[in-house]
Structures are given as C-alpha cells and as structure tokens.
Design a protein around this motif. Sequence first.
Motif, short mmCIF file in Angstrom:
data_model
loop_
_atom_site.label_atom_id
_atom_site.label_comp_id
_atom_site.label_asym_id
_atom_site.label_seq_id
_atom_site.Cartn_x
_atom_site.Cartn_y
_atom_site.Cartn_z
N ARG A 175 2.40 -1.87 -38.00
CA ARG A 175 2.36 -1.59 -36.56
C ARG A 175 1.10 -0.82 -36.21
NH1 ARG A 175 7.20 0.87 -32.73
NH2 ARG A 175 6.05 0.70 -30.77
N ASP A 188 6.29 -7.56 -36.00
CA ASP A 188 6.26 -6.23 -36.62
C ASP A 188 5.01 -5.46 -36.21
OD1 ASP A 188 8.67 -6.53 -37.89
OD2 ASP A 188 7.83 -7.01 -39.85
N ARG A 189 3.89 -6.16 -36.11
CA ARG A 189 2.63 -5.50 -35.72
C ARG A 189 2.78 -4.80 -34.37
NH1 ARG A 189 -2.99 -7.19 -35.75
NH2 ARG A 189 -2.64 -8.29 -37.72
N GLN A 238 0.86 -6.85 -41.18
CA GLN A 238 2.02 -6.71 -40.31
C GLN A 238 2.25 -5.27 -39.86
OE1 GLN A 238 2.16 -6.62 -43.60
NE2 GLN A 238 3.16 -4.63 -43.73
N GLY A 290 5.81 -3.90 -33.10
CA GLY A 290 7.04 -3.12 -33.05
C GLY A 290 8.14 -3.77 -32.23
N SER A 325 7.15 -13.40 -37.58
CA SER A 325 7.85 -12.14 -37.86
C SER A 325 6.86 -11.02 -38.11
CB SER A 325 8.77 -12.31 -39.08
OG SER A 325 9.38 -11.09 -39.44
N ASP A 326 5.82 -11.29 -38.89
CA ASP A 326 4.79 -10.28 -39.15
C ASP A 326 4.07 -9.88 -37.86
OD1 ASP A 326 5.49 -10.39 -41.80
OD2 ASP A 326 3.67 -11.42 -42.47
#
Length: 218
Positions: A216, A23-24, A214, A26, A19-20
């Motif tokens: 973006r 997120d990184r 995490q 987007g 998930s992280d």
Amino acid sequence: MAEDVNVKRAAEYDTATLSDALDRLGIVGQCYKIAGRSDAFQMTGRAFTMICGPASTPPGTVGDYIDDVPAGEVVVIDNGGREDATIWGDILTEIAHRRGIAGTVIDGVSRDVALCRKLGYPVFSRGHWMRTGKDRVQVEEMGRPVNIGGARVAPGDIMRGDADGVIVIPRSHENRILDIAAEIAAAEDSIREAARSGMRLDEARRQHRYHSLQTRKD
C-alpha cells in the motif's frame, strides 16, 4: 451499444494481478470463498445486484428478474452466504446464457452445475448443492450495494472472475486500479523475461521491485 473500455481492460488481467492492485490502494475487493463451478470459467462485466433473504409467507420469487438484466452484465446475488438452499439453477443458466449475460456471482450456493459447464456459462458461488431455494429464499431488493464474500459490490462495479476466484473493481476507483494492474503485469513480465535470459530470480525481482508491487502506498 458503445464498447465499455474499462470492462475490456479488466478482462486483460487475471484476478491475482487485480488483487495486488487493490492491495496497493487499500481496497477490499477480493470476494472470499467465491469460486467458479469450473476452473475454466472466465467472467468480466458490470454488476447487476440483488439481495435475498428467507422466504415470507406466502413466499416471494427467486428468479423472475432475469429478463431485466442487460446483456454483458453480471448477476450478483447476496444470499448472505447461505449454503442450505440454492438461489440459481438450470432455467436461469439457460436464459442468462441465451441473453448474453456475462456471468453470475452468488454469496451462497447454486445447483444444476452440469448445464453451466456444458454451456460454458460462468457461475461463481460458495459451492453447489441440489436443494431448491423455492419456498425458502426470495429476492428482497435489487439495484443496491451488496456484500459478496466480505467485499462491497455496488451496481455498475466491474466484476472479474477466473480460476482463482472473483474480484470487484469499484467504479469510483476503476481507472486507478486498472492503471496499477497494468504496471504490475508489466513488472512481472519483465521478471519472467529476465529469468528466462539467465538472470537469477532474486536479482530480477529486486530490479523490478517484486516484493513491493502490491504494498500500500498512501
């Protein structure tokens, strides 16, 4: 059959780490409110997708596709989040388990959870309830992109499930996502080791950029 290297890689990371990584970049790949019918369930495989809808008159089928799902893949069913009728039960669980299917993900509900828990066959859904989907729900189309908990899942995307829920890793980004997941996992392992060695947690986190792992990056 040749080993799917990226499926094997994805299985090494929990959904929180993945998930992280999403997120990184987007990317929305977290399947909201989709959870295992047992916290012990673990699942990794490529998506075999279908979309379902309200039954016609006469009604269509809800499960005659199961023998066409390749071993090692994950059945991914978009039932529009419907919770008043099931789309998966004990017969499908038994056959899927016997055929070596990796698991089932449903934006909707399942039933007969006692059997999937007994067999250890991973089912992830919005919940479970006993009311049948027969004469209420039918398969509309297979092999197309679907919506699972607000995340887009295309055929062949990697699905990863554990006690925290379900992640979809889009095929077009999977190498980058998995590389970032490896970086995040290594940083968090270093933080744990530093803290165990007596370093203050805030200092360990600062050194390994914990609060921006995490974030973006364009």
